[in-house]
Design an enzyme around this catalytic site. Structure first.
Site, PDB file in Angstrom:
ATOM      1  N   HIS A 107      19.671  22.413  -1.996  1.00  0.00           N
ATOM      2  CA  HIS A 107      19.604  22.771  -0.572  1.00  0.00           C
ATOM      3  C   HIS A 107      18.481  21.941   0.040  1.00  0.00           C
ATOM      4  O   HIS A 107      17.323  22.335   0.028  1.00  0.00           O
ATOM      5  CB  HIS A 107      19.317  24.264  -0.395  1.00  0.00           C
ATOM      6  CG  HIS A 107      20.482  25.126  -0.694  1.00  0.00           C
ATOM      7  ND1 HIS A 107      21.388  25.497   0.264  1.00  0.00           N
ATOM      8  CD2 HIS A 107      20.911  25.681  -1.852  1.00  0.00           C
ATOM      9  CE1 HIS A 107      22.314  26.254  -0.283  1.00  0.00           C
ATOM     10  NE2 HIS A 107      22.052  26.372  -1.571  1.00  0.00           N
ATOM     11  N   ALA A 164      14.085  26.825 -25.080  1.00  0.00           N
ATOM     12  CA  ALA A 164      14.111  27.956 -24.158  1.00  0.00           C
ATOM     13  C   ALA A 164      13.112  27.752 -23.026  1.00  0.00           C
ATOM     14  O   ALA A 164      12.020  27.201 -23.219  1.00  0.00           O
ATOM     15  CB  ALA A 164      13.802  29.246 -24.908  1.00  0.00           C
ATOM     16  N   LYS A 172      15.934  14.895 -15.346  1.00  0.00           N
ATOM     17  CA  LYS A 172      16.003  13.445 -15.508  1.00  0.00           C
ATOM     18  C   LYS A 172      16.853  13.104 -16.723  1.00  0.00           C
ATOM     19  O   LYS A 172      17.471  13.981 -17.319  1.00  0.00           O
ATOM     20  CB  LYS A 172      14.601  12.863 -15.646  1.00  0.00           C
ATOM     21  CG  LYS A 172      13.870  13.285 -16.910  1.00  0.00           C
ATOM     22  CD  LYS A 172      12.531  12.616 -17.019  1.00  0.00           C
ATOM     23  CE  LYS A 172      11.950  12.756 -18.412  1.00  0.00           C
ATOM     24  NZ  LYS A 172      10.708  12.031 -18.578  1.00  0.00           N
ATOM     25  N   ARG A 225       9.682  17.437 -20.981  1.00  0.00           N
ATOM     26  CA  ARG A 225       8.795  16.915 -22.022  1.00  0.00           C
ATOM     27  C   ARG A 225       9.564  16.744 -23.329  1.00  0.00           C
ATOM     28  O   ARG A 225      10.052  17.712 -23.910  1.00  0.00           O
ATOM     29  CB  ARG A 225       7.630  17.879 -22.239  1.00  0.00           C
ATOM     30  CG  ARG A 225       6.634  17.340 -23.228  1.00  0.00           C
ATOM     31  CD  ARG A 225       5.387  18.196 -23.293  1.00  0.00           C
ATOM     32  NE  ARG A 225       4.856  18.041 -24.627  1.00  0.00           N
ATOM     33  CZ  ARG A 225       4.651  19.017 -25.478  1.00  0.00           C
ATOM     34  NH1 ARG A 225       4.912  20.255 -25.157  1.00  0.00           N
ATOM     35  NH2 ARG A 225       4.180  18.765 -26.667  1.00  0.00           N
ATOM     36  N   ARG A 229      10.069  15.432 -29.456  1.00  0.00           N
ATOM     37  CA  ARG A 229      10.293  14.369 -30.439  1.00  0.00           C
ATOM     38  C   ARG A 229      11.758  13.982 -30.428  1.00  0.00           C
ATOM     39  O   ARG A 229      12.594  14.679 -29.870  1.00  0.00           O
ATOM     40  CB  ARG A 229       9.869  14.785 -31.840  1.00  0.00           C
ATOM     41  CG  ARG A 229      10.773  15.795 -32.501  1.00  0.00           C
ATOM     42  CD  ARG A 229      10.245  16.166 -33.881  1.00  0.00           C
ATOM     43  NE  ARG A 229      11.168  17.020 -34.595  1.00  0.00           N
ATOM     44  CZ  ARG A 229      11.940  16.633 -35.593  1.00  0.00           C
ATOM     45  NH1 ARG A 229      11.910  15.389 -36.028  1.00  0.00           N
ATOM     46  NH2 ARG A 229      12.752  17.474 -36.203  1.00  0.00           N
TER      47      ARG A 229
END
Length: 190
Positions: free
Chosen positions: A110, A163, A169, A182, A185
């Site tokens: 929105h 979780a 991205k 983040r 690994r």
């Protein structure tokens, strides 16, 4: 409890009735799916494509465009309770994707909040222009409880999204993600 006695996961009679009803409704309304628990809420159901072998929990919600195919679900996916998908433009979920409960996936915002012509904070959110993008989720992805996946996300094959994470991205194949985008690994076959 002794080793000889094990707890058995038995359904109550009312749960058996609910599951039988859900199974019958699945075979009538989505015969390609494996088992869609009721209730399920779908707006624009003609926009759904695929979903062969799909299993869902209760209270899933799909908000779709309604005039074109905007949600593509691969084979043998499993969605937990309260999965909410907004696909007004393009959401693609690969094969063998496991989604825990209370996951939100959306290709739509929105308003616009970066670059030129940003939305004004004085405009009520419901009156801001809908900005539509895309979401791609690869094959063999595991998405944990309470995850939010936003427009512009591309999650590679074999990823694990921990979780309570937020993805907005591109995430490379075989990544384990925690928090806000983040990458904890990347792992490989051994």
């Amino acid at each position: 409890m002794s080793n000889n006695k094990q707890l058995k996961n038995k359904y109550s009679p009312s749960e058996i009735v609910k599951n039988v009803y859900s199974l019958v409704m699945t075979k009538i309304t989505m015969p390609q799916a494996r088992f869609v628990r009721r209730p399920i809420y779908t707006r624009g159901g003609v926009s759904l494509e695929g979903a062969v072998g799909l299993t869902t929990g209760r209270m899933c919600r799909f908000d779709l465009e309604g005039n074109k195919k905007t949600l593509k679900i691969g084979n043998n996916c499993e969605f937990g309770d309260y999965t909410h998908i907004v696909a007004l433009n393009d959401v693609e979920i690969g094969n063998d994707v496991l989604i825990a409960s209370k996951v939100f996936i959306s290709d739509t915002n929105h308003g616009k909040y970066s670059g030129d012509n940003q939305s004004k904070p004085s405009t009520p959110p419901r009156e801001r222009k809908l900005i539509k993008g895309s979401v791609k989720i690869g094959n063999n992805v595991w998405i944990g409880e309470n995850v939010v996946i936003l427009s512009g996300s591309k999650i590679g094959d074999g990823c694990v999204i921990g979780a309570n994470s937020v993805v907005s991205k591109e995430i490379p194949d075989n990544s384990i993600v925690v928090g806000a985008n983040r990458i904890l690994r990347q792992y490989g076959e051994s």
